[in-house]
Design an enzyme around this catalytic site. Structure first.
Site, PDB file in Angstrom:
ATOM      1  N   SER A 322     -29.987  -6.497  31.223  1.00 37.56           N
ATOM      2  CA  SER A 322     -30.805  -5.403  30.834  1.00 37.56           C
ATOM      3  C   SER A 322     -30.090  -4.798  29.645  1.00 37.56           C
ATOM      4  O   SER A 322     -31.086  -4.374  28.510  1.00 37.56           O
ATOM      5  CB  SER A 322     -31.233  -4.513  31.906  1.00 37.56           C
ATOM      6  OG  SER A 322     -31.914  -3.291  31.470  1.00 37.56           O
ATOM      7  N   TRP A 325     -30.965  -7.129  26.603  1.00 32.89           N
ATOM      8  CA  TRP A 325     -32.583  -7.074  26.436  1.00 32.89           C
ATOM      9  C   TRP A 325     -32.721  -6.112  25.523  1.00 32.89           C
ATOM     10  O   TRP A 325     -33.506  -6.104  24.705  1.00 32.89           O
ATOM     11  CB  TRP A 325     -33.369  -6.924  27.875  1.00 32.89           C
ATOM     12  CG  TRP A 325     -34.560  -6.885  27.503  1.00 32.89           C
ATOM     13  CD1 TRP A 325     -35.849  -8.020  27.495  1.00 32.89           C
ATOM     14  CD2 TRP A 325     -35.592  -5.630  27.363  1.00 32.89           C
ATOM     15  NE1 TRP A 325     -36.985  -7.368  27.251  1.00 32.89           N
ATOM     16  CE2 TRP A 325     -36.825  -5.908  26.994  1.00 32.89           C
ATOM     17  CE3 TRP A 325     -35.071  -4.350  27.173  1.00 32.89           C
ATOM     18  CZ2 TRP A 325     -37.927  -5.127  26.710  1.00 32.89           C
ATOM     19  CZ3 TRP A 325     -36.210  -3.313  26.835  1.00 32.89           C
ATOM     20  CH2 TRP A 325     -37.481  -3.855  26.672  1.00 32.89           C
ATOM     21  N   HIS A 326     -32.081  -5.089  25.549  1.00 35.10           N
ATOM     22  CA  HIS A 326     -32.428  -3.964  24.661  1.00 35.10           C
ATOM     23  C   HIS A 326     -31.990  -4.052  23.262  1.00 35.10           C
ATOM     24  O   HIS A 326     -32.416  -3.257  22.235  1.00 35.10           O
ATOM     25  CB  HIS A 326     -31.791  -2.418  25.055  1.00 35.10           C
ATOM     26  CG  HIS A 326     -32.435  -1.904  26.213  1.00 35.10           C
ATOM     27  ND1 HIS A 326     -32.365  -2.239  27.720  1.00 35.10           N
ATOM     28  CD2 HIS A 326     -33.390  -0.942  26.350  1.00 35.10           C
ATOM     29  CE1 HIS A 326     -33.260  -1.543  28.501  1.00 35.10           C
ATOM     30  NE2 HIS A 326     -33.686  -0.494  27.550  1.00 35.10           N
ATOM     31  N   GLY A 327     -31.062  -5.013  22.972  1.00 36.10           N
ATOM     32  CA  GLY A 327     -30.563  -5.076  21.625  1.00 36.10           C
ATOM     33  C   GLY A 327     -29.334  -6.074  21.251  1.00 36.10           C
ATOM     34  O   GLY A 327     -28.526  -6.190  22.333  1.00 36.10           O
ATOM     35  N   PHE A 478     -37.190  -2.580  20.125  1.00 33.22           N
ATOM     36  CA  PHE A 478     -36.559  -3.556  21.260  1.00 33.22           C
ATOM     37  C   PHE A 478     -37.610  -4.835  21.538  1.00 33.22           C
ATOM     38  O   PHE A 478     -37.459  -5.650  22.090  1.00 33.22           O
ATOM     39  CB  PHE A 478     -36.275  -3.040  22.389  1.00 33.22           C
ATOM     40  CG  PHE A 478     -35.329  -1.872  22.247  1.00 33.22           C
ATOM     41  CD1 PHE A 478     -34.064  -2.300  21.460  1.00 33.22           C
ATOM     42  CD2 PHE A 478     -35.363  -0.794  22.952  1.00 33.22           C
ATOM     43  CE1 PHE A 478     -33.216  -1.201  21.166  1.00 33.22           C
ATOM     44  CE2 PHE A 478     -34.440   0.293  22.497  1.00 33.22           C
ATOM     45  CZ  PHE A 478     -33.384   0.125  21.997  1.00 33.22           C
TER      46      PHE A 478
END
Length: 478
Positions: A322, A325-327, A478
């Site tokens: 997670s 996934w954001h960056g 994102f």
């Protein structure tokens, strides 16, 4: 095109009029209009990336059909992994290539090997993480035989690229959105009014709360060496409300806009800052992403069926993924790791599902125990957000070090009274409306009509007067 822009204020009413006054008698024309509008909406950022969106849509649409029609398991697996591999490949190239290249170079450098970093000079396509996850969930569901493959290309394309959710979610499921796209839709006045209320509250969150908090959060984070520990705490708190107002504001606008077209999207936020532990926070924050990882990563890894070790491993896996996934930055990975560590004591003590209902469900105020539980959870969340906001790990560590000095107990140098009052009023309204899908769902409905409309006008005036310069939504990156 931003939800909080003049362009959208002109675009949306035009699509609404065409949708209900000229295409209302034909589901085919309604869906085609939504598709054209969505592609135009997306191309306003960079028309070149529209080809990537269309290719991704074609890939998953055709793969779904081939998976369902294949006579052998070998062919089903081929089309499944082809779709998964290409989708993740796009994410890898556009979002993570430079990160892996730089990290590998730094690793070799620490071992005494000097190498030149090879990076790609490319722009991250807006919303790629969101629409890629739409396609991935669809292909996985078809492969697992949870749904049948969609044969209508226009309807499938609307599912992937529906403009209210295209660039920042919520992350939809084919099982939820596709049936609504395929079903005849009639204008529902009550649903439309509710949608307008939610749009109004979303705009207030974004323009009045998030953007005003952003001015001071940016001031503090961008000049963190110049401020006292107490001011750095204030900067982190301002960012905490900025990201909530920004992202949940986007979700409210998306859900409200969609309601005006007769389509209900997945709820994405449920008053997360009233959570009593970190497990409850993650059931209330970015719900569509959390549930996506639960269904497509946590459960396939074994979920909670194994022993404690397996549960711990799977929990850390979804939090780390997670964060990633954001960056493409180590700050996001540490942010995910911190939340996993927060979660660990609850998991070990089997208390991770202690708080399912909203706090103070049968009373107006929380108990002392609930208040302190919310305060602790909020402070842990604020601390984690420092890594999320920092430019890099060095910045985050230096920022935290500078907090824990004797100046921590001094008066903050940045303490804008009007923003603090706005946050207080905002949280009071959120608290009153916490039992609903969003704060204004039933807020003021029992008031005399004149009072209720006066309240709405106050929100509108605040949006126009207190709004700063037009700012993008945080999650567009994102």
């Amino acid at each position: 095109m931003l939800f909080n822009s003049i362009d959208f204020a002109l675009f949306f009413p035009l699509i609404f009029i065409l949708y209900w006054f000229f295409a209302s008698k034909s589901l085919k024309w309604q869906n085609l209009l939504l598709l054209v509008a969505s592609y135009y909406f997306y191309s306003c950022w960079d028309w070149r990336f529209l080809f990537l969106l269309v290719f991704s849509t074609l890939l998953d649409y055709y793969s779904g059909l081939q998976i369902e029609r294949s006579s052998s398991e070998r062919l089903r697996k081929f089309w499944f992994w082809l779709s998964i591999g290409i989708n993740l490949g796009f994410l890898g190239v556009f979002k993570y290539f430079n990160f892996f290249s730089a990290s590998f170079s730094d690793l070799l450098g620490s071992l005494g090997f000097q190498v030149n970093t090879w990076s790609l000079n490319i722009i991250l396509p807006v919303g790629i993480s969101f629409y890629t996850f739409h396609g991935l969930s669809y292909v996985i569901d078809v492969y697992k035989k949870r749904i049948t493959a969609e044969t209508n290309f226009v309807e499938y394309s609307v599912f992937v690229s529906y403009f209210p959710l295209l660039v920042a979610g919520p992350i939809e499921r084919a099982t939820h959105l596709l049936p609504q796209i395929k079903k005849e839709r009639k204008f529902n006045y009550a649903q439309a009014v509710d949608g307008l209320r939610q749009i109004l509250w979303g705009l207030f969150k974004k323009i009045v709360i998030a953007d005003n908090c952003a001015d001071y959060a940016n001031l503090v984070f961008n000049n963190s060496d110049d401020y006292s520990g107490s001011t750095l705490v204030m900067g982190a708190i301002f960012f905490t409300f900025q990201i909530y107002g920004d992202f949940s504001g986007y979700s409210d606008i998306a859900l409200g806009t969609s309601r005006l077209f007769g389509i209900e999207l997945l709820k994405n936020f449920s008053f997360p800052y009233f959570s009593r532990d970190i497990a409850e926070f993650w059931r209330r924050w970015h719900i569509s992403l959390s549930s996506w990882f639960k269904d497509y990563l946590y459960i396939p890894l074994g979920g909670s069926k194994g022993g404690k070790w397996m549960q711990i491993r799977n929990t850390f896996a979804i939090f780390l993924v997670s964060g990633f996934w954001h960056g493409a930055n180590w700050t996001f990975i540490i942010w995910g790791l911190l939340n996993a560590i927060y979660f660990l004591p609850l998991l070990l003590s089997n208390k991770n599902r202690n708080h399912i209902d909203i706090v103070a469900i049968n009373s107006n105020l929380p108990s002392i125990k609930e208040f302190f539980a919310m305060a602790v959870t909020f402070m842990l969340t604020v601390f984690a957000w420092i890594f999320f906001r920092a430019n890099n790990l060095t910045h985050a560590i230096d920022y935290i070090k500078s907090i824990f000095t004797k100046q921590l107990f001094s008066l903050p140098e940045v303490r804008p009274a009007h923003v603090i009052v706005l946050i207080f009023v905002f949280m009071c309204v959120e608290w009153i409306g916490r039992k609903n899908d969003y704060a204004l769902a039933t807020f003021g409905l029992s008031w005399p009509k004149a009072f209720r409309w006066s309240f709405y006008m106050v929100l509108l005036i605040a949006i126009f007067i207190l709004g700063t310069k037009e700012q993008e939504f945080i999650y567009f990156q994102f």
